[in-house]
Design a protein around this motif. Structure first.
Motif, PDB file in Angstrom:
ATOM      1  N   GLU B 184       0.831  -1.199   0.000  1.00  0.00           N
ATOM      2  CA  GLU B 184       0.000   0.000   0.000  1.00  0.00           C
ATOM      3  C   GLU B 184       0.874   1.261   0.000  1.00  0.00           C
ATOM      4  O   GLU B 184       1.854   1.346   0.739  1.00  0.00           O
ATOM      5  N   TYR B 185       0.480   2.222  -0.788  1.00  0.00           N
ATOM      6  CA  TYR B 185       1.170   3.505  -1.015  1.00  0.00           C
ATOM      7  C   TYR B 185       2.510   3.326  -1.719  1.00  0.00           C
ATOM      8  O   TYR B 185       3.232   4.288  -1.922  1.00  0.00           O
ATOM      9  N   VAL B 274       3.233   8.598   5.968  1.00  0.00           N
ATOM     10  CA  VAL B 274       2.313   9.485   6.664  1.00  0.00           C
ATOM     11  C   VAL B 274       3.083  10.613   7.346  1.00  0.00           C
ATOM     12  O   VAL B 274       2.714  11.783   7.288  1.00  0.00           O
ATOM     13  N   ASN B 397      -6.627  -0.563  19.345  1.00  0.00           N
ATOM     14  CA  ASN B 397      -6.449  -0.998  17.973  1.00  0.00           C
ATOM     15  C   ASN B 397      -7.200  -2.295  17.689  1.00  0.00           C
ATOM     16  O   ASN B 397      -7.631  -2.533  16.561  1.00  0.00           O
ATOM     17  N   HIS B 401      -8.876  -1.656  14.245  1.00  0.00           N
ATOM     18  CA  HIS B 401      -8.185  -2.226  13.096  1.00  0.00           C
ATOM     19  C   HIS B 401      -9.170  -2.943  12.179  1.00  0.00           C
ATOM     20  O   HIS B 401     -10.092  -3.581  12.647  1.00  0.00           O
ATOM     21  N   HIS B 409     -10.042   8.073  10.428  1.00  0.00           N
ATOM     22  CA  HIS B 409      -8.793   8.701  10.879  1.00  0.00           C
ATOM     23  C   HIS B 409      -7.991   9.205   9.678  1.00  0.00           C
ATOM     24  O   HIS B 409      -7.512  10.339   9.662  1.00  0.00           O
ATOM     25  N   VAL B 410      -7.875   8.362   8.674  1.00  0.00           N
ATOM     26  CA  VAL B 410      -7.115   8.740   7.480  1.00  0.00           C
ATOM     27  C   VAL B 410      -7.662  10.037   6.899  1.00  0.00           C
ATOM     28  O   VAL B 410      -6.910  10.955   6.588  1.00  0.00           O
TER      29      VAL B 410
HETATM   30  C1  HEM Z   1       0.672  11.228  16.198  1.00  0.00           C
HETATM   31  C2  HEM Z   1       0.346  10.995  14.996  1.00  0.00           C
HETATM   32  C3  HEM Z   1      -0.341   9.748  14.476  1.00  0.00           C
HETATM   33  C4  HEM Z   1      -0.392   8.494  14.993  1.00  0.00           C
HETATM   34  C5  HEM Z   1       0.233   7.976  16.271  1.00  0.00           C
HETATM   35  C6  HEM Z   1      -1.181   7.695  14.078  1.00  0.00           C
HETATM   36  C7  HEM Z   1      -1.519   6.366  14.290  1.00  0.00           C
HETATM   37  C8  HEM Z   1      -2.228   5.585  13.410  1.00  0.00           C
HETATM   38  C9  HEM Z   1      -2.744   4.273  13.680  1.00  0.00           C
HETATM   39  C10 HEM Z   1      -2.630   3.541  15.008  1.00  0.00           C
HETATM   40  C11 HEM Z   1      -3.344   3.810  12.548  1.00  0.00           C
HETATM   41  C12 HEM Z   1      -4.087   2.502  12.380  1.00  0.00           C
HETATM   42  C13 HEM Z   1      -3.235   1.366  12.029  1.00  0.00           C
HETATM   43  C14 HEM Z   1      -4.050   0.116  11.816  1.00  0.00           C
HETATM   44  O1  HEM Z   1      -4.842  -0.261  12.699  1.00  0.00           O
HETATM   45  O2  HEM Z   1      -3.882  -0.510  10.774  1.00  0.00           O
HETATM   46  C15 HEM Z   1      -3.173   4.830  11.552  1.00  0.00           C
HETATM   47  C16 HEM Z   1      -3.572   4.716  10.247  1.00  0.00           C
HETATM   48  C17 HEM Z   1      -3.354   5.717   9.306  1.00  0.00           C
HETATM   49  N1  HEM Z   1      -3.003   7.012   9.552  1.00  0.00           N
HETATM   50 FE1  HEM Z   1      -2.399   7.766  11.303  1.00  0.00          FE
HETATM   51  N2  HEM Z   1      -1.585   8.461  13.011  1.00  0.00           N
HETATM   52  C18 HEM Z   1      -1.088   9.730  13.231  1.00  0.00           C
HETATM   53  C19 HEM Z   1      -1.270  10.817  12.396  1.00  0.00           C
HETATM   54  C20 HEM Z   1      -1.700  10.745  11.098  1.00  0.00           C
HETATM   55  C21 HEM Z   1      -1.781  11.864  10.199  1.00  0.00           C
HETATM   56  C22 HEM Z   1      -1.446  13.322  10.534  1.00  0.00           C
HETATM   57  C23 HEM Z   1      -2.173  11.375   9.002  1.00  0.00           C
HETATM   58  C24 HEM Z   1      -2.310  12.239   7.788  1.00  0.00           C
HETATM   59  C25 HEM Z   1      -3.022  12.180   6.842  1.00  0.00           C
HETATM   60  C26 HEM Z   1      -2.352   9.925   9.151  1.00  0.00           C
HETATM   61  C27 HEM Z   1      -2.680   9.023   8.159  1.00  0.00           C
HETATM   62  C28 HEM Z   1      -2.921   7.683   8.348  1.00  0.00           C
HETATM   63  C29 HEM Z   1      -3.188   6.761   7.274  1.00  0.00           C
HETATM   64  C30 HEM Z   1      -3.188   7.091   5.775  1.00  0.00           C
HETATM   65  C31 HEM Z   1      -3.482   5.522   7.878  1.00  0.00           C
HETATM   66  C32 HEM Z   1      -3.965   4.265   7.172  1.00  0.00           C
HETATM   67  C33 HEM Z   1      -2.913   3.322   6.851  1.00  0.00           C
HETATM   68  C34 HEM Z   1      -3.504   2.122   6.174  1.00  0.00           C
HETATM   69  O3  HEM Z   1      -3.599   2.152   4.936  1.00  0.00           O
HETATM   70  O4  HEM Z   1      -3.878   1.166   6.840  1.00  0.00           O
HETATM   71  N3  HEM Z   1      -2.082   9.589  10.450  1.00  0.00           N
HETATM   72  N4  HEM Z   1      -2.510   5.906  12.100  1.00  0.00           N
END
Ligand code: HEM
Ligand code: HEM
Lengths: 57, 550
Positions: B184-185, B274, B397, B401, B409-410
């Protein structure tokens, strides 16, 4: 010596901790170093100037 | 455009295009019926079109020496327009994908229109097409202004911008043909990856060369963020894409990694994408455009430095939170979880720093939709990082998840933070770049703002609801100890939220279309003969000309 799992774990748990602490310290000292105050303030202000031309001195 | 290149640069441009054409022919011949061959033809076509452009302008007079008295902004202008075009296309595809989840028949029985192919067109299109072009365009703008130096040459910025867009087109068309390495990405295959490395190294070197010419002693913090974005993305991209093609004539390759190592490498890449693509670069944007637009220096310069290093150190270790409850060793998961929680500190320091910068200028925020875009971006940045740190905690999570909560969140991050700060920066720079008093229509900016905010809120709330319901349904047991709901039950429960999300996305898309129209009209209307202000004249040698208000 093979680089097995236990060695990697030991390494990250010891060295990893200390180098991160050391780096944080360096950053804090740099940010708060008294003589850095002036360049920082200058930099923060300088972008607000409006002469939209490169400087060719 | 060609007229701005020196004779020497025109010759180098032709050489590059010639080399590109040779590569295109070799790919087309070697690939034959493989999609690799089709991409060869595409590369060849790009080289031919480029050569025609260069040749038609080849005998134009050389650019005058006086060009060195101004910044080189044409690549930024082109980058902004490209970013907006990508935004409209990729968000259109995003909304299409959203409606597909409402009604699966919307593929019209075409292979290329299936969910699995359109979805990466959306994600790559918005992240790399829209976000990447906006980052390149604004970084050119910011690095020159903050260094008070013009870029060292005229050719490299075009090579980077156009080469990057060639990569994006190869990626998107590849997905439609079924070409993917299914990371992915990082879906594009090996040949596109190699091309991106070349372009990216040129970008990095261009940035360093401009900084080396700087007339300011201290490198303004926005540049640190942009540079971290460029440098770390190069690192991530190279390591995660190490692969061996099955032959020189085939698009298919096999990754160097397998099993859990592969998963960890991928999410080390993914999470840092990210961090350094969707966060660091856009923070660079924020640290320049927000103070500039508000007319106030950043609230605490020190904090911007401290949070820079905080974000850089911590993010590197957070990737494993994408792999909770997997074959990844428990301690690696815990490591990722801990760093994710610690990440909240530098993230909130950044968001707070941005909001404090506006403190005292709230009347401007009220009156100026452009500044409001930036403010909303800072708020959503705070919100998303809080949510992310929370979701990274292992038991949380286990609920979020695989559910739409992640998608919520995304898009809180993507729509609320990334797209908002980008629109703010673009609306700020368009009049500056094209030397107009203001945007063509302030009311259309206002309309875009409300469509964007409304669309984001609808989208994010729909996904939060849907995600939590889904998560709870999947873990509900009945008295006999078996699952209470089938997967299809949860699908039915999600249906109304999917409709809401698609409608919210439509609002957001409409806003982007209005934005593109407004930018286009701003460019087309002739510049008013704005009275030349004192500020518009070059700084004299020796230079300390004080500006009003200094
Ligand atoms: C302190 C900052 C951040 C933390 C700790 C964080 C943490 C997380 C966590 C725990 C997940 C879920 C993972 C899963 O269950 O598969 C996630 C997914 C994601 N986050 Fe964040 N996030 C943060 C900031 C951001 C920001 C600012 C963006 C900006 C757009 C972002 C974009 C994403 C994306 C694109 C995914 C999806 C990844 C996938 O394709 O599964 N996150 N993030
Ligand atoms: C018109 C606005 C948008 C709409 C309607 C939209 C819609 C969607 C849909 C339907 C998905 C697939 C969700 C799934 O598989 O269940 C998705 C995924 C995604 N979108 Fe968007 N999107 C929009 C804007 C954006 C923007 C501006 C960005 C980034 C700057 C973005 C980044 C992503 C990412 C990173 C994913 C993958 C999430 C994951 O794997 O967890 N989207 N989007």
């Amino acid at each position: 010596m093979t680089l097995d799992h236990d060695i990697l774990v030991w390494f990250s748990k010891s060295f990893g901790l200390f180098y991160l602490l050391a780096m944080s310290l360096v950053v804090l000292v740099y940010a708060y170093w008294p003589s850095n105050k002036k360049p920082f303030e200058h930099a923060a202000q300088a972008i607000l100037q409006d002469d939209d031309k490169p400087y060719r001195g | 455009m060609i007229a701005q290149l020196t004779k020497n640069e025109r010759q180098v441009a032709l050489l590059i295009l010639l080399a590109l054409a040779v590569v295109g022919i070799a790919m087309a011949a070697g690939g034959r019926h493989d999609p690799f061959g089709a991409h060869g033809a595409l590369v060849l076509l790009a080289a031919i079109v480029g050569s025609f452009a260069v040749i038609s302008g080849y005998y134009a007079p050389e650019p005058p020496e006086s060009r060195l008295d101004s910044y080189y902004d044409d690549p930024s202008k082109a980058g902004i327009i490209l970013a907006m075009i990508w935004a409209v296309i990729a968000m259109f595809v995003g909304d299409w994908v959203a409606w597909l989840l409402v009604n699966p028949n919307l593929t019209f029985d075409a292979g290329w229109a299936s969910f699995g192919r359109l979805r990466p067109v959306h994600t790559s299109g918005v992240i790399f097409g829209f976000g990447g072009n906006a980052l390149i365009a604004t970084s050119y703008y910011v690095m020159q202004r903050t260094s008070r130096a013009r870029m060292p040459d005229q050719l490299t910025p075009w090579f980077v911008l156009l080469g990057y867009n060639l990569f994006c087109v190869i990626a998107a068309t590849g997905y439609l043909m079924g070409v993917t390495q299914s990371k992915e990405y990082a879906e594009p295959e090996w040949y596109a990856d190699i091309w991106l490395v070349i372009v990216w190294v040129a970008y990095f070197v261009l940035y360093l060369r401009t900084l080396a010419r700087r007339k300011e002693p201290h490198i303004y913090v926005a540049n640190w963020y942009y540079l971290a974005f460029i440098l770390v993305v190069a690192m991530l991209h190279i390591v995660n894409n190490l692969a061996v093609p099955i032959s020189w004539g085939s698009a298919k390759s096999y990754s160097l990694f397998s099993g859990v190592q592969d998963a960890m490498t991928e999410w080390w890449y993914g999470h840092n994408a990210v961090a350094f693509f969707l966060t660091s670069g856009f923070l660079g944007m924020l640290y320049y455009y927000m103070p500039k637009r508000a007319g106030r220096p950043i609230y605490s310069y020190r904090m911007s430095i401290i949070s820079f290093w905080g974000i850089t150190f911590f993010y590197m270790w957070a990737g494993s939170h994408h792999l909770h409850y997997t074959a990844l060793p428990q301690w690696v998961q815990s490591l990722g979880m801990t760093f994710s929680v610690m990440l909240l500190i530098p993230s909130w320091v950044s968001a707070g720093n941005a909001l404090m910068t506006l403190n005292g200028a709230w009347h401007k925020v009220r009156d100026d939709a452009v500044l409001r875009f930036m403010m909303v971006a800072a708020v959503f940045y705070g919100l998303t990082t809080f949510e992310g740190s929370f979701m990274a905690i292992r038991p949380v999570n286990s609920l979020s998840h695989y559910t739409d909560w992640t998608v919520g969140h995304v898009h809180a991050g993507a729509l609320g933070w990334v797209a908002m700060i980008t629109f703010g920066a673009i609306y700020a720079s368009v009049p500056w770049l094209w030397k107009r008093e203001a945007m063509y229509s302030a009311r259309l900016v206002e309309a875009h703002f409300w469509l964007a905010v409304g669309g984001t809120v609808i989208y994010v709330f729909a996904m939060w609801n849907s995600g939590i319901i889904q998560g709870l349904m999947w873990r509900t047991y009945n008295e006999s100890g078996t699952l209470a709901y089938s997967f299809v039950d949860s699908l039915v429960a999600m249906h109304p939220y999917y409709i809401a999300r698609a409608v919210g996305g439509l609002f957001f898309l409409l806003g982007a279309v209005i934005g593109l129209y407004n930018i286009w009209m701003t460019i087309r209307t002739a510049p008013q003969a704005a009275p030349e202000t004192a500020a518009d004249r070059p700084v004299l040698a020796g230079g300390a000309v004080l500006q009003a208000g200094e």
